[in-house]
Design an enzyme around this catalytic site. Structure first.
Site, PDB file in Angstrom:
ATOM      1  N   HIS A  95       1.027  -1.247   0.095  1.00  0.00           N
ATOM      2  CA  HIS A  95      -0.218   0.274   0.259  1.00  0.00           C
ATOM      3  C   HIS A  95       1.027   1.780  -0.306  1.00  0.00           C
ATOM      4  O   HIS A  95       0.379   2.834  -0.142  1.00  0.00           O
ATOM      5  CB  HIS A  95      -1.177  -0.217   1.080  1.00  0.00           C
ATOM      6  CG  HIS A  95      -0.390   0.410   1.984  1.00  0.00           C
ATOM      7  ND1 HIS A  95      -0.771  -0.493   3.381  1.00  0.00           N
ATOM      8  CD2 HIS A  95      -0.231   1.708   3.052  1.00  0.00           C
ATOM      9  CE1 HIS A  95      -0.070   0.061   4.783  1.00  0.00           C
ATOM     10  NE2 HIS A  95      -0.496   1.309   4.328  1.00  0.00           N
ATOM     11  N   ASP A 230       0.837  -7.717   2.517  1.00  0.00           N
ATOM     12  CA  ASP A 230       1.041  -5.711   2.337  1.00  0.00           C
ATOM     13  C   ASP A 230       2.759  -5.681   2.150  1.00  0.00           C
ATOM     14  O   ASP A 230       3.183  -4.861   2.599  1.00  0.00           O
ATOM     15  CB  ASP A 230       0.406  -5.253   3.170  1.00  0.00           C
ATOM     16  CG  ASP A 230       0.327  -4.096   1.967  1.00  0.00           C
ATOM     17  OD1 ASP A 230       1.069  -3.557   1.426  1.00  0.00           O
ATOM     18  OD2 ASP A 230      -0.481  -3.404   3.549  1.00  0.00           O
ATOM     19  N   SER A 661       3.702   2.363   7.772  1.00  0.00           N
ATOM     20  CA  SER A 661       3.612   0.707   7.136  1.00  0.00           C
ATOM     21  C   SER A 661       5.068   0.924   6.730  1.00  0.00           C
ATOM     22  O   SER A 661       5.585   1.994   5.846  1.00  0.00           O
ATOM     23  CB  SER A 661       2.934   2.427   6.415  1.00  0.00           C
ATOM     24  OG  SER A 661       1.336   1.995   6.773  1.00  0.00           O
TER      25      SER A 661
END
Ligand code: ARG
Length: 734
Positions: A95, A230, A661
């Site tokens: 992402h 991810d 992230s």
């Protein structure tokens, strides 16, 4: 963010150093202070490294493997990445690279759907504008700034602060290619200098298909148990001299000062884990008064406006493949925080967060009154008043951001206002060159804007959201144009949107380009988009901003006093500053949890769960055929856990937030065990308060990442670059 004044900063540190126990899990610690604040605690928890091996200015250390992903300015990073080979290979989330993957995708070469793997370095794809920055050093500059500001008035302080920051930065970056920045901490009670090296050539190396990288989609987003792979791979390049250089085929892979060894050993409940990265922002000191406004006013508005916008986007994305690709990234980021605000409000209610804060504030007030310090004792009532006075304006601001700027034609058209003003004032010999340059830049922006654009979506969004702005915001704060266009269109803002899209130059690339070929101030002034923006901006500056600024300044000043008091009151407690996109270390353990009575979530998930969730052809839960076949065959090779399954995700109680992230999850030996990518539903209030019972950090197991690279993508040459560490084999195996 809140600013200025310092009084007690060093005291805080002194107290902090004496202190007692904090929980290993809570806290986003400044790497430079780990030795003083955390080393002993970390060792007791399973850390085998020294603080010097984590952060050192003179020797290579863990921090040298951590790269913030941004757009040139190292003081703000949208994500974190880490070096996992001596050839500048960077690991981050799918992402985080989503926008890059999308930019390289077309209907015929759809890397979002199919994944992308460069077979050689020559095939790696450049991403202009994306930078990777690494921290060279940091320093406490509190004393120096304090001294410089001493005795000045508030206005003078603000000016002096900028001067002294620039002076400090210049001193520390003189004769280098480094970039420096100074940030304030604890609401202006402390200041630190950061010096970074910013690399300008970051290429896409590989990404799994979305059916792995985004498996579970928005349904699973912010939730555990999770089965998302991810991850993506990038590579950072430098000039031949190893220094940052703009993209060029002559550039070579950067040799980072440190790259993380990759553990093949797997993780167990209770194992030590640390996360190193760039958390973007938290508001852990926020009072009940601020939370009341979030909960009752701005969060519901954001949720409502995003919900409508997403529905209108989805409608068109479902009927056209090119639109689906063009809007994939926009849609994902709007929906990410749409669900975030829903979760935050649900959590505030369920965990009774505001009541708990009120109780703490009551205790604080009793202490503050007894302290005889007026700044402390008045801080909460000042906050109460300031927040109450800001309600209408905060709501307006939320509509400005979510509704007004939610219209793409508005956001795009706003770029042209400066040109319009300049043209109106007149072009002459002196500014001709500047104007030409501005026009060239706008042409670039125009191409970019229309490359990812669907006018039907935008017209629907613009009409609907402006209509909501009109109905939901008190008339006294309306821009003047609202009355007129509502009258002309019988109160129907969709009709008004049609007028805009039929007549504005900014509705199509051709018309915008035409305008830029023959830029004319009068024509621009008549453009319905320019008229709309001008009127809304006028309302903002006339009816909203002045009051909002007064309230915000008061909040900043009262927060400074409140936090200063809090640090004195709880002097035995170790405090860490709110996240602000500077490098932080968090440490904790692999840990399961109970989301509710009678239910226990184990600390890991396996590929079995992908098969359980699998829905053929589904937007969110489709999975690659080969992956499912391997699951059936249980063919995981060396990536299998010792229990024979392939572990996909695991959770820890590390303290992270957005910006983290892509951060590495690192074991006690300094080896990579996972990749952080999300928070969990039960702790969506995490940016406001750390809930020990519920807060978890959701990670991809590094062995799943390696499995996907090796077995699915067949990119074993990338695995060969890495330094894999297997149990019992000590540090090396290739
Ligand atoms: N919640 C994740 C984060 O904020 C982002 C996940 C993106 N996925 C999505 N379905 N929108 O880091």
């Amino acid at each position: 963010m809140y600013k200025i004044s310092l009084k007690i900063s060093t005291l805080i540190l002194a107290f902090v150093m004496l202190t007692g126990y904090t929980h290993a899990d809570e806290g986003m610690w400044l790497p430079m202070l780990v030795k003083r604040l955390n080393e002993a605690d970390m060792k007791a928890n399973g850390l085998k490294l020294t603080a010097e091996e984590i952060y050192s200015v003179n020797n290579s250390s863990l921090k040298d493997a951590i790269f913030g992903l941004g757009y040139g300015d190292p003081s703000w990073n949208f994500c974190t990445s880490e070096a996992i080979s001596s050839e500048g290979l960077l690991l981050t989330n799918h992402h985080c690279a989503f926008d890059m993957i999308q930019n390289h995708s077309t209907v015929d070469n759809d890397y979002l759907t199919d994944g992308f793997w460069a077979k050689t370095m020559a095939e790696e794809l450049p991403n202009p504008g994306i930078t990777a920055s690494v921290l060279v050093k940091m320093e406490d500059v509190t004393e120096r700034i304090k001294k410089a500001l001493d005795g000045l008035s508030l206005d003078e302080q603000a000016k002096k602060l900028e001067e002294i920051k620039a002076e400090i930065i210049a001193e520390h970056t003189k004769d280098t290619h480094y970039k420096g920045y100074v940030k304030d901490f604890f609401y202006g009670n402390e200041y630190y200098l950061f010096v970074s090296e910013v690399f300008l050539d970051v290429r896409l190396v590989g990404a799994p298909p979305s059916s792995i990288g985004k498996f579970g989609g928005d349904t699973d987003n912010w939730m555990w148990p999770r089965h998302t792979g991810d991850f993506s791979l990038l590579r950072v390049y430098a000039g031949k001299d190893g220094k940052p250089a703009e993209y060029s085929t002559e550039n070579v892979p950067l040799k980072p000062k440190h790259s993380l060894p990759v553990s093949m050993k797997g993780v167990q409940q209770g194992d030590f884990a640390m996360v190193f990265g760039f958390p973007g922002g938290t508001q852990r000191f926020k009072t009940s008064y601020g939370l009341d406004v979030d909960y009752a006013v701005t969060n519901p508005a954001r949720i409502k406006l995003r919900e409508r916008r997403l529905a209108l986007m989805k409608e068109q994305m479902d009927v056209d493949a090119a639109t689906r690709i063009a809007y994939a990234s926009k849609y994902a980021s709007i929906s990410n925080y749409y669900k975030y605000f829903i979760g935050q409000n649900a959590g505030l209610k369920r965990l009774k967060t505001i009541d708990k804060k009120r109780k703490e504030e009551k205790e604080y007030q009793i202490w503050a009154d007894a302290s005889g310090n007026e700044a402390y004792s008045t801080s909460l009532s000042r906050l109460d008043k300031a927040y109450s006075s800001s309600v209408d304006y905060s709501l307006w601001s939320a509509y400005w951001q979510e509704a007004f700027l939610g219209s793409e034609i508005v956001e795009f058209g706003a770029n042209f206002l400066q040109l319009q003003k300049t043209l109106e004032a007149g072009v002459n010999e002196e500014n001709q060159e500047q104007v030409d340059a501005a026009i060239e830049k706008l042409k670039e922006a125009t191409k970019e804007h229309f490359a990812e654009y669907n006018a039907t979506i935008d017209q629907n969004v613009t009409g609907t959201l402006l209509g909501m702005f009109y109905t939901d915001i008190d008339k006294q704060y309306h821009p003047e144009i609202f009355g007129r266009v509502a009258g002309e269109n019988g109160g129907d803002f969709n009709k008004y949107a049609k007028v805009i899209f039929d007549n504005s130059a900014f509705a199509s690339e051709e018309k915008t380009m035409q305008l830029l070929e023959n830029p004319n101030a009068e024509v621009m002034a008549k453009d319905p988009v320019v008229q709309l923006i001008t009127s809304v901006v006028e309302a903002y500056y006339g009816k909203v901003r002045p009051q909002l600024m007064v309230a915000n300044e008061e909040i900043a000043s009262a927060m400074k006093d409140y936090v200063a008091g809090l640090l004195v009151k709880n002097k035995g407690k170790k405090y860490y500053p709110d996240a602000n996109s500077t490098l932080r270390l968090s440490y904790g353990n692999i840990k399961d949890y109970s989301p509710k009575d009678g239910v226990k979530y184990q600390y890991f998930t396996t590929l079995e769960g992908v098969a359980e969730k699998y829905i053929p052809e589904d937007d969110e839960f489709d999975a690659p055929k080969e992956l499912l076949e391997m699951q059936m065959a249980k063919d995981y090779g060396k990536y299998a856990d010792k229990d024979g399954t392939l572990h996909v995700g695991f959770i820890t109680n590390n303290d992270i937030t957005g910006g983290n992230s892509g951060s590495p999850v690192i074991n006690g030996n300094g080896e990579l065990i996972g990749l952080a990518f999300d928070g969990n539903w039960e702790a969506m209030t995490g940016d406001l308060v750390f809930d020990e019972q519920y807060k978890r950090c959701i990670n991809v197991d590094i062995r799943y990442v390696l499995f996907c690279i090796d077995k699915l993508a067949g990119a074993s040459h990338l695995i060969d670059e890495m330094n894999l560490v297997t149990a019992g084999k000590g540090k090396k195996s290739k």
